[in-house]
Scaffold this motif. Sequence first.
Motif, mmCIF file in Angstrom:
data_model
loop_
_atom_site.group_PDB
_atom_site.id
_atom_site.type_symbol
_atom_site.label_atom_id
_atom_site.label_comp_id
_atom_site.label_asym_id
_atom_site.label_seq_id
_atom_site.Cartn_x
_atom_site.Cartn_y
_atom_site.Cartn_z
ATOM 1 N N THR A 3 0.669 -1.258 0.015
ATOM 2 C CA THR A 3 0.068 0.089 -0.089
ATOM 3 C C THR A 3 0.998 1.053 0.012
ATOM 4 O O THR A 3 1.762 1.368 0.844
ATOM 5 C CB THR A 3 -0.835 -0.097 1.169
ATOM 6 O OG1 THR A 3 -1.700 -1.087 1.238
ATOM 7 C CG2 THR A 3 -1.881 1.262 1.308
ATOM 8 N N ASN A 5 1.049 5.717 -0.461
ATOM 9 C CA ASN A 5 -0.106 6.893 -0.337
ATOM 10 C C ASN A 5 -0.034 7.509 -1.622
ATOM 11 O O ASN A 5 0.698 7.372 -2.616
ATOM 12 C CB ASN A 5 0.451 7.967 0.806
ATOM 13 C CG ASN A 5 1.603 8.315 0.525
ATOM 14 O OD1 ASN A 5 2.000 8.791 -0.430
ATOM 15 N ND2 ASN A 5 2.283 8.550 1.735
ATOM 16 N N MET A 6 -1.071 8.544 -1.920
ATOM 17 C CA MET A 6 -1.152 9.067 -3.347
ATOM 18 C C MET A 6 0.310 9.606 -3.635
ATOM 19 O O MET A 6 0.589 9.673 -4.773
ATOM 20 C CB MET A 6 -2.243 10.068 -3.254
ATOM 21 C CG MET A 6 -2.819 10.646 -4.462
ATOM 22 S SD MET A 6 -3.430 9.329 -5.755
ATOM 23 C CE MET A 6 -4.922 9.008 -4.773
ATOM 24 N N ALA A 31 -3.558 4.484 -1.680
ATOM 25 C CA ALA A 31 -4.431 5.222 -0.343
ATOM 26 C C ALA A 31 -4.345 6.625 -0.711
ATOM 27 O O ALA A 31 -3.349 7.188 -0.752
ATOM 28 C CB ALA A 31 -3.850 4.695 0.630
ATOM 29 N N ARG A 32 -5.650 7.239 -0.275
ATOM 30 C CA ARG A 32 -5.740 8.629 -0.047
ATOM 31 C C ARG A 32 -6.286 8.970 1.313
ATOM 32 O O ARG A 32 -7.438 8.296 1.642
ATOM 33 C CB ARG A 32 -6.798 9.123 -1.091
ATOM 34 C CG ARG A 32 -7.131 10.570 -1.022
ATOM 35 C CD ARG A 32 -8.206 11.198 -1.851
ATOM 36 N NE ARG A 32 -7.888 10.567 -3.235
ATOM 37 C CZ ARG A 32 -8.213 11.084 -4.266
ATOM 38 N NH1 ARG A 32 -8.634 12.253 -4.407
ATOM 39 N NH2 ARG A 32 -7.858 10.668 -5.542
ATOM 40 N N ASN A 33 -5.656 9.713 1.956
ATOM 41 C CA ASN A 33 -5.735 9.794 3.599
ATOM 42 C C ASN A 33 -5.825 8.573 4.486
ATOM 43 O O ASN A 33 -6.930 8.500 5.066
ATOM 44 C CB ASN A 33 -7.192 10.711 3.736
ATOM 45 C CG ASN A 33 -6.945 12.113 2.836
ATOM 46 O OD1 ASN A 33 -5.867 12.727 2.801
ATOM 47 N ND2 ASN A 33 -8.156 12.490 2.283
ATOM 48 N N LYS A 35 -6.946 5.754 3.506
ATOM 49 C CA LYS A 35 -7.987 4.737 2.940
ATOM 50 C C LYS A 35 -7.824 4.140 1.569
ATOM 51 O O LYS A 35 -7.513 5.173 0.523
ATOM 52 C CB LYS A 35 -9.334 5.576 2.744
ATOM 53 C CG LYS A 35 -9.834 6.006 4.301
ATOM 54 C CD LYS A 35 -11.221 6.574 4.378
ATOM 55 C CE LYS A 35 -11.598 7.182 5.773
ATOM 56 N NZ LYS A 35 -12.898 7.855 5.525
ATOM 57 N N PRO A 36 -7.792 2.856 1.194
ATOM 58 C CA PRO A 36 -7.594 2.359 0.081
ATOM 59 C C PRO A 36 -8.568 3.369 -1.092
ATOM 60 O O PRO A 36 -9.742 3.276 -0.806
ATOM 61 C CB PRO A 36 -7.946 0.976 -0.042
ATOM 62 C CG PRO A 36 -7.955 0.630 1.382
ATOM 63 C CD PRO A 36 -8.203 1.962 2.246
ATOM 64 N N ALA A 37 -7.919 3.748 -2.249
ATOM 65 C CA ALA A 37 -8.635 4.531 -3.208
ATOM 66 C C ALA A 37 -8.697 3.857 -4.613
ATOM 67 O O ALA A 37 -9.716 3.846 -5.460
ATOM 68 C CB ALA A 37 -8.161 5.835 -3.410
ATOM 69 N N ALA A 38 -7.348 2.933 -4.700
ATOM 70 C CA ALA A 38 -7.315 2.470 -6.340
ATOM 71 C C ALA A 38 -6.450 1.331 -6.034
ATOM 72 O O ALA A 38 -5.505 0.989 -5.082
ATOM 73 C CB ALA A 38 -6.799 3.443 -7.213
ATOM 74 N N LYS A 39 -6.434 0.284 -7.189
ATOM 75 C CA LYS A 39 -5.535 -0.823 -7.101
ATOM 76 C C LYS A 39 -4.748 -0.779 -8.301
ATOM 77 O O LYS A 39 -5.259 -0.714 -9.331
ATOM 78 C CB LYS A 39 -6.522 -2.167 -6.986
ATOM 79 C CG LYS A 39 -5.662 -3.212 -6.712
ATOM 80 C CD LYS A 39 -6.222 -4.652 -6.708
ATOM 81 C CE LYS A 39 -7.811 -4.786 -6.206
ATOM 82 N NZ LYS A 39 -8.336 -6.030 -6.321
#
Length: 82
Positions: A3, A5-6, A31-33, A35-39
Amino acid sequence: MSTVNMLDAKTQLSKLVSAVESGEEKEIIIARNGKPAAKLVPLTTKGNSVRLGLADGKYPSMSLEEFDSMNEEIAKMFEGSE
């Protein structure tokens, strides 16, 4: 599975894509902030997959000698003489 971060994903995108392409990483979650956002996963193409053993068991097994035994007969068929 990693993981990142952005911000790290933005600055290291080429490195992350290489890791997924090479198989070093199966997938990478962006992850953004926190929290997972994309894979990020490798792209699979249908044309590149190799399916070995597709006809397994459909034809009798034979030795190389048996396989080659009809070469002359087959060559004559292609040449048009019997």
